[in-house]
Design a protein around this motif. Structure first.
Motif, PDB file in Angstrom:
ATOM      1  N   LEU A 147      -8.654  62.915  23.226  1.00  0.00           N
ATOM      2  CA  LEU A 147      -7.623  62.822  22.515  1.00  0.00           C
ATOM      3  C   LEU A 147      -6.302  64.005  23.203  1.00  0.00           C
ATOM      4  O   LEU A 147      -6.773  65.052  23.441  1.00  0.00           O
ATOM      5  CB  LEU A 147      -7.516  61.903  21.586  1.00  0.00           C
ATOM      6  N   PRO A 148      -5.282  63.792  22.758  1.00  0.00           N
ATOM      7  CA  PRO A 148      -3.833  64.680  23.442  1.00  0.00           C
ATOM      8  C   PRO A 148      -5.178  66.721  22.419  1.00  0.00           C
ATOM      9  O   PRO A 148      -4.667  67.191  22.878  1.00  0.00           O
ATOM     10  CB  PRO A 148      -3.149  64.420  23.142  1.00  0.00           C
ATOM     11  N   TRP A 149      -5.100  65.801  21.521  1.00  0.00           N
ATOM     12  CA  TRP A 149      -5.256  67.103  20.342  1.00  0.00           C
ATOM     13  C   TRP A 149      -6.445  67.873  20.486  1.00  0.00           C
ATOM     14  O   TRP A 149      -6.786  68.623  20.141  1.00  0.00           O
ATOM     15  CB  TRP A 149      -5.502  66.517  18.808  1.00  0.00           C
ATOM     16  N   ASP A 150      -7.013  67.040  21.298  1.00  0.00           N
ATOM     17  CA  ASP A 150      -8.267  67.961  21.817  1.00  0.00           C
ATOM     18  C   ASP A 150      -8.230  68.999  23.068  1.00  0.00           C
ATOM     19  O   ASP A 150      -8.626  69.675  23.232  1.00  0.00           O
ATOM     20  CB  ASP A 150      -9.558  66.211  22.567  1.00  0.00           C
ATOM     21  N   PHE A 151      -6.690  68.426  23.674  1.00  0.00           N
ATOM     22  CA  PHE A 151      -6.324  69.607  24.983  1.00  0.00           C
ATOM     23  C   PHE A 151      -5.891  70.374  24.074  1.00  0.00           C
ATOM     24  O   PHE A 151      -5.992  71.898  24.467  1.00  0.00           O
ATOM     25  CB  PHE A 151      -5.468  68.747  25.762  1.00  0.00           C
ATOM     26  N   HIS A 152      -4.463  70.382  23.103  1.00  0.00           N
ATOM     27  CA  HIS A 152      -4.076  71.450  22.385  1.00  0.00           C
ATOM     28  C   HIS A 152      -3.913  70.797  21.010  1.00  0.00           C
ATOM     29  O   HIS A 152      -2.977  69.792  20.978  1.00  0.00           O
ATOM     30  CB  HIS A 152      -2.826  71.602  22.905  1.00  0.00           C
ATOM     31  N   PRO A 153      -4.306  71.532  19.960  1.00  0.00           N
ATOM     32  CA  PRO A 153      -3.919  71.016  19.017  1.00  0.00           C
ATOM     33  C   PRO A 153      -2.484  70.993  18.172  1.00  0.00           C
ATOM     34  O   PRO A 153      -2.792  70.754  17.488  1.00  0.00           O
ATOM     35  CB  PRO A 153      -4.655  72.592  18.228  1.00  0.00           C
ATOM     36  N   ALA A 154      -1.084  71.422  18.978  1.00  0.00           N
ATOM     37  CA  ALA A 154      -0.578  71.028  18.495  1.00  0.00           C
ATOM     38  C   ALA A 154       0.030  69.928  19.255  1.00  0.00           C
ATOM     39  O   ALA A 154       1.206  69.390  18.142  1.00  0.00           O
ATOM     40  CB  ALA A 154       0.384  71.942  19.330  1.00  0.00           C
ATOM     41  N   LEU A 155      -0.968  68.975  19.639  1.00  0.00           N
ATOM     42  CA  LEU A 155      -0.119  67.677  19.865  1.00  0.00           C
ATOM     43  C   LEU A 155      -0.986  66.716  19.137  1.00  0.00           C
ATOM     44  O   LEU A 155      -1.583  65.824  19.438  1.00  0.00           O
ATOM     45  CB  LEU A 155      -0.893  67.441  21.411  1.00  0.00           C
ATOM     46  N   THR A 156      -0.067  66.985  17.771  1.00  0.00           N
ATOM     47  CA  THR A 156      -1.338  66.133  17.195  1.00  0.00           C
ATOM     48  C   THR A 156      -0.426  64.542  16.943  1.00  0.00           C
ATOM     49  O   THR A 156       0.454  64.378  17.512  1.00  0.00           O
ATOM     50  CB  THR A 156      -0.107  66.422  15.067  1.00  0.00           C
ATOM     51  N   GLU A 157      -0.592  63.591  16.248  1.00  0.00           N
ATOM     52  CA  GLU A 157      -0.963  62.410  16.446  1.00  0.00           C
ATOM     53  C   GLU A 157       1.074  62.075  15.660  1.00  0.00           C
ATOM     54  O   GLU A 157       0.920  61.470  16.501  1.00  0.00           O
ATOM     55  CB  GLU A 157      -1.339  61.456  16.262  1.00  0.00           C
ATOM     56  N   GLU A 158       1.006  62.586  15.174  1.00  0.00           N
ATOM     57  CA  GLU A 158       2.135  62.266  14.105  1.00  0.00           C
ATOM     58  C   GLU A 158       3.444  62.869  15.432  1.00  0.00           C
ATOM     59  O   GLU A 158       4.432  62.208  14.910  1.00  0.00           O
ATOM     60  CB  GLU A 158       2.314  63.325  12.870  1.00  0.00           C
ATOM     61  N   ARG A 159       3.168  64.331  15.246  1.00  0.00           N
ATOM     62  CA  ARG A 159       4.353  64.527  17.008  1.00  0.00           C
ATOM     63  C   ARG A 159       4.797  63.972  18.277  1.00  0.00           C
ATOM     64  O   ARG A 159       5.285  63.768  17.825  1.00  0.00           O
ATOM     65  CB  ARG A 159       3.710  66.161  17.498  1.00  0.00           C
ATOM     66  N   LEU A 160       3.365  63.407  18.474  1.00  0.00           N
ATOM     67  CA  LEU A 160       3.643  62.196  19.399  1.00  0.00           C
ATOM     68  C   LEU A 160       3.998  61.405  19.133  1.00  0.00           C
ATOM     69  O   LEU A 160       5.092  60.377  20.060  1.00  0.00           O
ATOM     70  CB  LEU A 160       1.996  61.345  20.044  1.00  0.00           C
ATOM     71  N   ARG A 161       3.860  60.654  18.069  1.00  0.00           N
ATOM     72  CA  ARG A 161       4.954  59.789  17.662  1.00  0.00           C
ATOM     73  C   ARG A 161       5.690  59.617  17.676  1.00  0.00           C
ATOM     74  O   ARG A 161       6.912  58.928  17.726  1.00  0.00           O
ATOM     75  CB  ARG A 161       3.971  58.568  16.235  1.00  0.00           C
ATOM     76  N   ILE A 162       6.615  60.985  17.294  1.00  0.00           N
ATOM     77  CA  ILE A 162       8.069  60.947  16.736  1.00  0.00           C
ATOM     78  C   ILE A 162       8.239  61.353  17.978  1.00  0.00           C
ATOM     79  O   ILE A 162       9.622  60.414  18.474  1.00  0.00           O
ATOM     80  CB  ILE A 162       8.307  62.570  16.464  1.00  0.00           C
ATOM     81  N   CYS A 163       7.905  61.781  18.782  1.00  0.00           N
ATOM     82  CA  CYS A 163       8.706  61.831  20.164  1.00  0.00           C
ATOM     83  C   CYS A 163       8.112  60.524  20.727  1.00  0.00           C
ATOM     84  O   CYS A 163       9.455  60.338  21.930  1.00  0.00           O
ATOM     85  CB  CYS A 163       7.433  63.244  21.187  1.00  0.00           C
ATOM     86  N   ALA A 164       7.951  60.184  21.639  1.00  0.00           N
ATOM     87  CA  ALA A 164       7.562  58.195  21.900  1.00  0.00           C
ATOM     88  C   ALA A 164       8.603  57.719  20.876  1.00  0.00           C
ATOM     89  O   ALA A 164       9.417  56.990  21.732  1.00  0.00           O
ATOM     90  CB  ALA A 164       5.772  58.131  21.419  1.00  0.00           C
ATOM     91  N   ARG A 165       9.199  58.241  19.697  1.00  0.00           N
ATOM     92  CA  ARG A 165       9.839  57.032  18.754  1.00  0.00           C
ATOM     93  C   ARG A 165      11.371  58.207  19.884  1.00  0.00           C
ATOM     94  O   ARG A 165      12.329  57.102  20.215  1.00  0.00           O
ATOM     95  CB  ARG A 165      10.046  57.057  17.530  1.00  0.00           C
ATOM     96  N   GLY A 180      16.201  61.438  26.962  1.00  0.00           N
ATOM     97  CA  GLY A 180      15.373  61.431  26.258  1.00  0.00           C
ATOM     98  C   GLY A 180      14.898  63.167  26.119  1.00  0.00           C
ATOM     99  O   GLY A 180      14.989  63.608  25.246  1.00  0.00           O
ATOM    100  N   ARG A 181      15.307  63.631  27.521  1.00  0.00           N
ATOM    101  CA  ARG A 181      15.575  64.791  26.824  1.00  0.00           C
ATOM    102  C   ARG A 181      16.251  65.376  26.788  1.00  0.00           C
ATOM    103  O   ARG A 181      15.845  66.176  25.559  1.00  0.00           O
ATOM    104  CB  ARG A 181      15.693  65.289  28.756  1.00  0.00           C
ATOM    105  N   HIS A 182      17.234  65.504  26.524  1.00  0.00           N
ATOM    106  CA  HIS A 182      18.471  65.759  25.543  1.00  0.00           C
ATOM    107  C   HIS A 182      17.746  65.437  24.253  1.00  0.00           C
ATOM    108  O   HIS A 182      18.162  66.626  23.450  1.00  0.00           O
ATOM    109  CB  HIS A 182      19.579  65.185  25.927  1.00  0.00           C
ATOM    110  N   ARG A 183      17.179  64.452  23.460  1.00  0.00           N
ATOM    111  CA  ARG A 183      16.962  64.217  21.999  1.00  0.00           C
ATOM    112  C   ARG A 183      15.754  65.039  21.501  1.00  0.00           C
ATOM    113  O   ARG A 183      15.243  65.689  21.424  1.00  0.00           O
ATOM    114  CB  ARG A 183      16.488  62.332  22.105  1.00  0.00           C
ATOM    115  N   LEU A 184      14.605  64.774  22.638  1.00  0.00           N
ATOM    116  CA  LEU A 184      13.590  66.091  22.654  1.00  0.00           C
ATOM    117  C   LEU A 184      14.362  67.568  22.291  1.00  0.00           C
ATOM    118  O   LEU A 184      14.122  68.374  21.784  1.00  0.00           O
ATOM    119  CB  LEU A 184      12.744  65.303  23.568  1.00  0.00           C
ATOM    120  N   GLU A 185      15.126  68.149  23.124  1.00  0.00           N
ATOM    121  CA  GLU A 185      15.764  69.303  23.165  1.00  0.00           C
ATOM    122  C   GLU A 185      16.152  69.528  21.953  1.00  0.00           C
ATOM    123  O   GLU A 185      16.581  70.352  21.588  1.00  0.00           O
ATOM    124  CB  GLU A 185      16.385  69.530  24.482  1.00  0.00           C
ATOM    125  N   ARG A 186      16.968  68.502  21.679  1.00  0.00           N
ATOM    126  CA  ARG A 186      17.950  68.786  20.255  1.00  0.00           C
ATOM    127  C   ARG A 186      16.707  69.122  19.259  1.00  0.00           C
ATOM    128  O   ARG A 186      17.278  69.690  17.964  1.00  0.00           O
ATOM    129  CB  ARG A 186      18.672  67.667  20.268  1.00  0.00           C
TER     130      ARG A 186
END
Length: 79
Positions: A15-33, A65-71
């Protein structure tokens, strides 16, 4: 003739958090949204009559998408 053995379970998927602990499910859900909403907005703004095509809409969706993530990253609202 012996009955076939059931297949062994697949190897566990990393899973993503196995690669890097900052890639939590909650953070990825926010980014995906954010990315899904950016794509939705780009599609809503598309004007095929004025020359938009899948390429131009895709470029706009990427930029939105890039702008929203940067903001979001610079806002301090998200850890």
């Amino acid at each position: 003739m012996q009955p076939a053995e059931p297949p062994s379970p697949p190897c566990p998927t990393r899973l993503p958090w196995d690669f890097h602990p900052a890639l939590t499910e909650e953070r990825l859900r926010i980014c995906a949204r954010m990315l899904a909403n950016a794509r939705r907005d780009a599609l809503a703004m598309a004007s095929y009559e004025l020359g938009d095509d899948p390429w131009s809409v895709g470029c706009r969706a990427f930029a939105f998408g890039r702008h929203r993530l940067e903001r979001a990253a610079s806002s301090g609202d998200y850890p």
